[in-house]
Design a protein around this motif. Structure first.
Motif, short mmCIF file in Angstrom:
data_model
loop_
_atom_site.label_atom_id
_atom_site.label_comp_id
_atom_site.label_asym_id
_atom_site.label_seq_id
_atom_site.Cartn_x
_atom_site.Cartn_y
_atom_site.Cartn_z
N GLU A 71 -20.82 26.32 62.96
CA GLU A 71 -20.61 24.98 62.41
C GLU A 71 -19.67 24.14 63.26
O GLU A 71 -19.71 22.91 63.20
N ARG A 72 -18.83 24.78 64.06
CA ARG A 72 -17.91 24.02 64.91
C ARG A 72 -18.64 23.28 66.03
O ARG A 72 -18.06 22.39 66.68
N VAL A 115 -26.56 22.10 63.18
CA VAL A 115 -26.27 23.52 63.06
C VAL A 115 -27.00 24.11 61.86
O VAL A 115 -27.26 23.43 60.86
N ALA A 148 -20.88 31.56 60.35
CA ALA A 148 -20.51 30.17 60.07
C ALA A 148 -19.72 29.55 61.21
O ALA A 148 -19.50 28.33 61.22
N ALA A 197 -21.28 21.40 65.51
CA ALA A 197 -21.96 20.23 64.95
C ALA A 197 -21.50 18.94 65.63
O ALA A 197 -20.31 18.71 65.83
#
Length: 252
Positions: free
Chosen positions: A49-50, A59, A46, A52
């Motif tokens: 996701e940074r 992502v 996960a 995006a």
């Protein structure tokens, strides 16, 4: 693929990058974004996701070895950005054990990520590129083990050897449609690849520096430069190649 001002000839393209949350994958996303490429950044973690960035980076959290992940990644590129020009199959795993200590689970896990994951994403990308009729570039991130063996790395070496052969077939089938496929074969790269299995992962990787004629291991950004070149129209007459970026490791 459009031309950009500094000559990298990728501006306006759309790319999918697997294993994008760290290391070579992250450096590749950054290289592409700096040149105006819109990216679908995929990773099992996960942490991806940074990355995006609406309108620039979509992502996807998913297992690269899952068929639906590959389908979803290519669909995201098409639906959000209008198509797909570049696929970078970077996600990979390693296990270093003697042959007699390598378990069936070790073998299956590595082949699933390194070979099956690459196959699934390449197949879906090829379908999209062929349907769109505008060609494309598939770049598979291999290893020096695409061409030489790694002691205590039977599963890893076999999976990367399979990747090299898969790439050649993609190049042969893709040529008439303007779809190129190449392998980048790095030497040892300083990443977090081993952090899950040993506390001194980066230091251990750096210890392999003297085995490379250049006397050091690679940084992720150096490999991303080669990936970017093969992704771009700068390499328009290169396909089916295993491009060594190994500090001279396989020259001996």
């Amino acid at each position: 693929m459009g031309d950009d001002a500094d000559g990298d000839r990728v501006k306006g393209s759309v790319a999918v990058v697997t294993g994008a949350a760290r290391g070579v994958g992250l450096a590749t996303v950054q290289w592409l974004r700096a040149r105006g490429v819109r990216v679908v950044a995929e990773d099992l973690s996960a942490d991806v996701e940074r990355l995006a960035d609406p309108g620039a980076v979509e992502v996807l959290v998913g297992d690269v070895a899952d068929e639906e992940t590959a389908v979803h990644a290519v669909r995201l590129a098409r639906d959000r950005f209008g198509g797909l020009d570049v696929l970078v199959n970077n996600a990979g795993r390693t296990v270093n054990r003697p042959l007699v200590d390598t378990t069936l689970a070790d073998w299956d896990d590595l082949v699933a990520v390194n070979a099956r994951g690459t196959f699934l994403h390449a197949r879906e990308a090829f379908r999209q590129m062929h349907a769109a009729g505008r060609g494309g570039s598939i770049v598979n991130v291999g290893s020096y083990t695409c061409t030489v063996g790694l002691p205590e790395g039977s599963a890893y070496s076999a999976s990367k050897g399979a990747l090299a052969q898969l790439t050649k077939v993609i190049a042969l089938e893709g040529g008439p449609h303007g779809i190129r496929a190449n392998v980048v074969a790095p030497g040892v790269v300083e990443t977090d690849l081993l952090n899950d299995v040993r506390p001194d992962g980066r230091a251990y990787l750096r210890s392999f520096g003297p085995l490379h004629p250049l006397g050091r291991i690679a940084q992720p950004e150096e490999i991303a430069e080669v990936i970017g070149f093969l992704a771009s129209a700068r390499s328009s007459f290169i396909t089916g190649a295993v491009v060594a970026a190994d500090g001279g490791f396989t020259a001996a």
